[in-house]
Design a protein around this motif. Structure first.
Motif, mmCIF file in Angstrom:
data_model
loop_
_atom_site.group_PDB
_atom_site.id
_atom_site.type_symbol
_atom_site.label_atom_id
_atom_site.label_comp_id
_atom_site.label_asym_id
_atom_site.label_seq_id
_atom_site.Cartn_x
_atom_site.Cartn_y
_atom_site.Cartn_z
ATOM 1 N N LYS A 295 -21.883 58.462 81.383
ATOM 2 C CA LYS A 295 -22.842 58.660 80.290
ATOM 3 C C LYS A 295 -22.238 58.468 78.903
ATOM 4 O O LYS A 295 -22.953 58.143 77.949
ATOM 5 N N ASP A 296 -20.940 58.666 78.778
ATOM 6 C CA ASP A 296 -20.300 58.511 77.469
ATOM 7 C C ASP A 296 -19.580 57.171 77.329
ATOM 8 O O ASP A 296 -18.805 56.965 76.385
ATOM 9 N N SER A 297 -19.831 56.257 78.255
ATOM 10 C CA SER A 297 -19.169 54.947 78.227
ATOM 11 C C SER A 297 -20.084 53.899 77.591
ATOM 12 O O SER A 297 -21.212 54.192 77.192
ATOM 13 N N ARG A 298 -19.602 52.657 77.564
ATOM 14 C CA ARG A 298 -20.422 51.547 77.059
ATOM 15 C C ARG A 298 -21.505 51.144 78.049
ATOM 16 O O ARG A 298 -22.393 50.370 77.701
ATOM 17 N N LEU A 299 -21.426 51.648 79.272
ATOM 18 C CA LEU A 299 -22.428 51.335 80.300
ATOM 19 C C LEU A 299 -22.926 52.647 80.914
ATOM 20 O O LEU A 299 -22.587 52.982 82.043
ATOM 21 N N PRO A 300 -23.747 53.393 80.167
ATOM 22 C CA PRO A 300 -24.186 54.704 80.661
ATOM 23 C C PRO A 300 -25.145 54.636 81.839
ATOM 24 O O PRO A 300 -25.335 55.630 82.539
ATOM 25 N N TRP A 301 -25.766 53.478 82.050
ATOM 26 C CA TRP A 301 -26.688 53.289 83.160
ATOM 27 C C TRP A 301 -26.289 52.037 83.936
ATOM 28 O O TRP A 301 -25.802 51.064 83.349
ATOM 29 N N PRO A 302 -26.508 52.015 85.244
ATOM 30 C CA PRO A 302 -26.131 50.835 86.032
ATOM 31 C C PRO A 302 -27.094 49.676 85.803
ATOM 32 O O PRO A 302 -28.270 49.879 85.529
ATOM 33 N N ALA A 303 -26.576 48.480 85.877
ATOM 34 C CA ALA A 303 -27.386 47.267 85.736
ATOM 35 C C ALA A 303 -26.615 46.142 86.417
ATOM 36 O O ALA A 303 -25.667 46.383 87.154
ATOM 37 N N ASN A 304 -27.027 44.896 86.164
ATOM 38 C CA ASN A 304 -26.253 43.744 86.625
ATOM 39 C C ASN A 304 -24.960 43.689 85.806
ATOM 40 O O ASN A 304 -25.012 43.816 84.589
ATOM 41 N N PRO A 305 -23.791 43.493 86.431
ATOM 42 C CA PRO A 305 -23.587 43.226 87.848
ATOM 43 C C PRO A 305 -23.159 44.435 88.669
ATOM 44 O O PRO A 305 -22.888 44.281 89.859
ATOM 45 N N VAL A 306 -23.090 45.633 88.060
ATOM 46 C CA VAL A 306 -22.547 46.760 88.825
ATOM 47 C C VAL A 306 -23.429 47.116 90.017
ATOM 48 O O VAL A 306 -22.932 47.484 91.090
ATOM 49 N N LYS A 368 -37.762 47.672 73.160
ATOM 50 C CA LYS A 368 -37.255 49.037 73.315
ATOM 51 C C LYS A 368 -37.038 49.343 74.784
ATOM 52 O O LYS A 368 -37.834 48.969 75.633
ATOM 53 N N SER A 369 -35.947 50.047 75.060
ATOM 54 C CA SER A 369 -35.577 50.371 76.434
ATOM 55 C C SER A 369 -35.315 51.860 76.577
ATOM 56 O O SER A 369 -34.782 52.505 75.662
ATOM 57 N N ALA A 370 -35.662 52.396 77.742
ATOM 58 C CA ALA A 370 -35.369 53.804 78.035
ATOM 59 C C ALA A 370 -33.906 54.002 78.402
ATOM 60 O O ALA A 370 -33.434 55.135 78.467
ATOM 61 N N PHE A 371 -33.183 52.902 78.619
ATOM 62 C CA PHE A 371 -31.808 53.004 79.109
ATOM 63 C C PHE A 371 -30.755 52.563 78.100
ATOM 64 O O PHE A 371 -29.643 53.091 78.102
ATOM 65 N N PHE A 372 -31.080 51.582 77.259
ATOM 66 C CA PHE A 372 -30.066 51.032 76.364
ATOM 67 C C PHE A 372 -30.596 50.915 74.934
ATOM 68 O O PHE A 372 -31.806 50.726 74.736
ATOM 69 N N PRO A 373 -29.709 50.981 73.942
ATOM 70 C CA PRO A 373 -30.137 50.908 72.538
ATOM 71 C C PRO A 373 -30.283 49.473 72.033
ATOM 72 O O PRO A 373 -29.993 49.186 70.869
ATOM 73 N N PHE A 374 -30.730 48.582 72.873
ATOM 74 C CA PHE A 374 -30.951 47.190 72.517
ATOM 75 C C PHE A 374 -32.032 46.656 73.453
ATOM 76 O O PHE A 374 -32.354 47.282 74.467
ATOM 77 N N PRO A 375 -32.631 45.514 73.146
ATOM 78 C CA PRO A 375 -33.668 44.969 74.028
ATOM 79 C C PRO A 375 -33.146 44.790 75.452
ATOM 80 O O PRO A 375 -32.050 44.268 75.669
ATOM 81 N N PHE A 376 -33.983 45.231 76.407
ATOM 82 C CA PHE A 376 -33.552 45.214 77.804
ATOM 83 C C PHE A 376 -34.771 44.978 78.693
ATOM 84 O O PHE A 376 -35.917 44.986 78.245
ATOM 85 N N ASN A 377 -34.503 44.779 79.981
ATOM 86 C CA ASN A 377 -35.560 44.468 80.945
ATOM 87 C C ASN A 377 -36.541 45.621 81.087
ATOM 88 O O ASN A 377 -36.147 46.781 81.212
ATOM 89 N N GLY A 378 -37.833 45.278 81.121
ATOM 90 C CA GLY A 378 -38.862 46.279 81.321
ATOM 91 C C GLY A 378 -39.177 46.472 82.799
ATOM 92 O O GLY A 378 -38.435 46.051 83.682
#
Length: 401
Positions: A295-306, A368-378
């Motif tokens: 949660k405190d990293s640059r990737l607080p939520w999983p996405a591609n490719p993780v 707007k994304s619920a997971f990231f502070p930049f445009p992301f997949n809906g």
């Protein structure tokens, strides 16, 4: 007497150390960990290691712990072959996973066949790897260019766009993306028009000439398999030059890429194997476990490719458990036809070509994304695996009828 005891203990502990070291199941992870594509390699490694840690915490596989051996491929086939050979011969690597570069998969084929090493990959997409170039030691734990082309074509049938421009990196994967998309459009959307097609060198810095041609073509959709820095530069320069066409890509679901593209990505679309926005029970649990750790990293939520890499290792582990053996022939037999409840739905390893079949997810990039502070997949549209799957007889694999 004391000296004899000391020597005996040294021998016992030395041997026990060797036995203990041999108890781990060593998997070589071979991806770029330097250069312009380092970020992708690092993200794949995060997903693989997260799965390995989870498996090991639950007791491992067949009573053994898994160990990842990390090597930098530099996205160079000759480097990959050299490092894979060294890991197999000197580091006791029993399995190989790499996720970046079809050319590396092809280069490793003679090595893994010679040593009878199972090689699996979630993100090397050229269809021929499980088609005409098939060998029994390779398993693809993700989609391929034919599969995601069919998924996109199925979606485009429901949309008004009919003018497509294709632009890709000039190597085997880029050409496969173009060829398979044209074939899918011809079959599914015969009134579609390819208004232009280009291939560019990897790590291109100036896309201006290509973008000028796209604008002149009046394309409504730009279809691309570009990845990493090329996709970022292409899309940002396109918007700066006033291109309004929608981009469609299998790569527009990677957070570091989307963060760098920023507002230029809004409205374009991705086809994905994994998204944090998929609301299955398994994905909710995975999402929360990941967030608790990162949660405190640059990737607080999983996405591609993780997500891709995580599912890849978990599926592999299920095959080993079913085989009750580390013998490659037993694992091959166990993995063929195996079904598994992955994070985003049930997947199947088709027996004839070792191609994983799965539901796919088509999403638009939202501001707007619920997971990231930049445009992301809906929220995605689900493409059932039966719709996207290539019929066995059309794979080019002589084992498939």
């Amino acid at each position: 007497m004391q000296r004899i005891v000391v020597i005996a203990l040294a021998i016992v502990f030395g041997l026990s150390g060797q036995v203990w070291g041999a108890e781990t199941i060593n998997i070589l992870h071979l991806d770029p960990f330097s250069g312009p594509f380092k970020e992708l390699g690092d993200r794949h490694n995060m997903g693989l290691q997260f799965a390995v840690d989870e498996i090991n915490a639950s007791g491992g596989v067949l009573g053994r712990q898994i160990k990842l051996l990390k090597e930098d491929s530099q996205v160079k086939p000759d480097v990959a072959v050299r490092k894979a050979t060294k890991s197999i011969m000197q580091d006791d690597a029993k399995f190989v996973v790499n996720n970046i570069s079809t050319a590396i998969v092809a280069a490793l084929a003679p090595v893994v066949q010679e040593h009878k090493i199972i090689h699996f990959s979630s993100s090397t997409y050229t269809a021929s790897l499980t088609g005409k170039d098939f060998h029994k030691y390779f398993f693809r734990t993700g989609y391929n260019t034919e599969i995601f082309s069919r998924a996109f074509a199925a979606y485009f049938k429901t949309q008004p766009w009919r003018k497509f421009y294709i632009v890709n990196q000039d190597f085997i994967f880029g050409h496969a993306v173009a060829d398979d998309f044209k074939a899918a459009l011809k079959k599914e959307l015969p009134d579609a028009e390819i208004v232009g097609e280009d291939f560019h060198p990897m790590a291109t810095k100036d896309f201006g000439p290509y973008i000028t041609k796209i604008i002149s073509s009046k394309a409504e959709v730009v279809y691309t398999g570009d990845w990493g820095i090329d996709l970022e530069v292409l899309m940002k320069q396109a918007r700066q030059m006033g291109l309004k066409a929608v981009f469609a890509s299998n790569q527009l679901d990677e957070p570091s890429v989307l963060a760098n593209i920023g507002p230029a990505g809004v409205g374009s679309m991705a086809i994905s194997m994994y998204l944090p926005t998929v609301e299955t029970k398994e994905n909710k649990a995975f999402r929360e476990k990941w967030h608790a750790k990162f949660k405190d990293s640059r990737l607080p939520w999983p996405a591609n490719p993780v997500g891709y890499s995580y599912d890849s290792v978990m599926f592999f582990a299920q095959a080993v458990k079913k085989a009750c053996s580390l013998d490659p022939e037993a694992i091959i037999k166990a993995w063929e036809g195996l079904e598994y409840n992955a994070t985003c739905g049930k997947v199947l390893m088709r027996a004839c070509d070792h191609q994983m079949l799965q539901p796919l997810f088509l999403s638009k990039i939202e501001a707007k994304s619920a997971f990231f502070p930049f445009p992301f997949n809906g929220k995605p549209v689900v493409i059932p695996r039966e719709v996207a799957a290539v019929p066995p007889a059309e794979t080019g694999n002589p084992r498939c009828k």
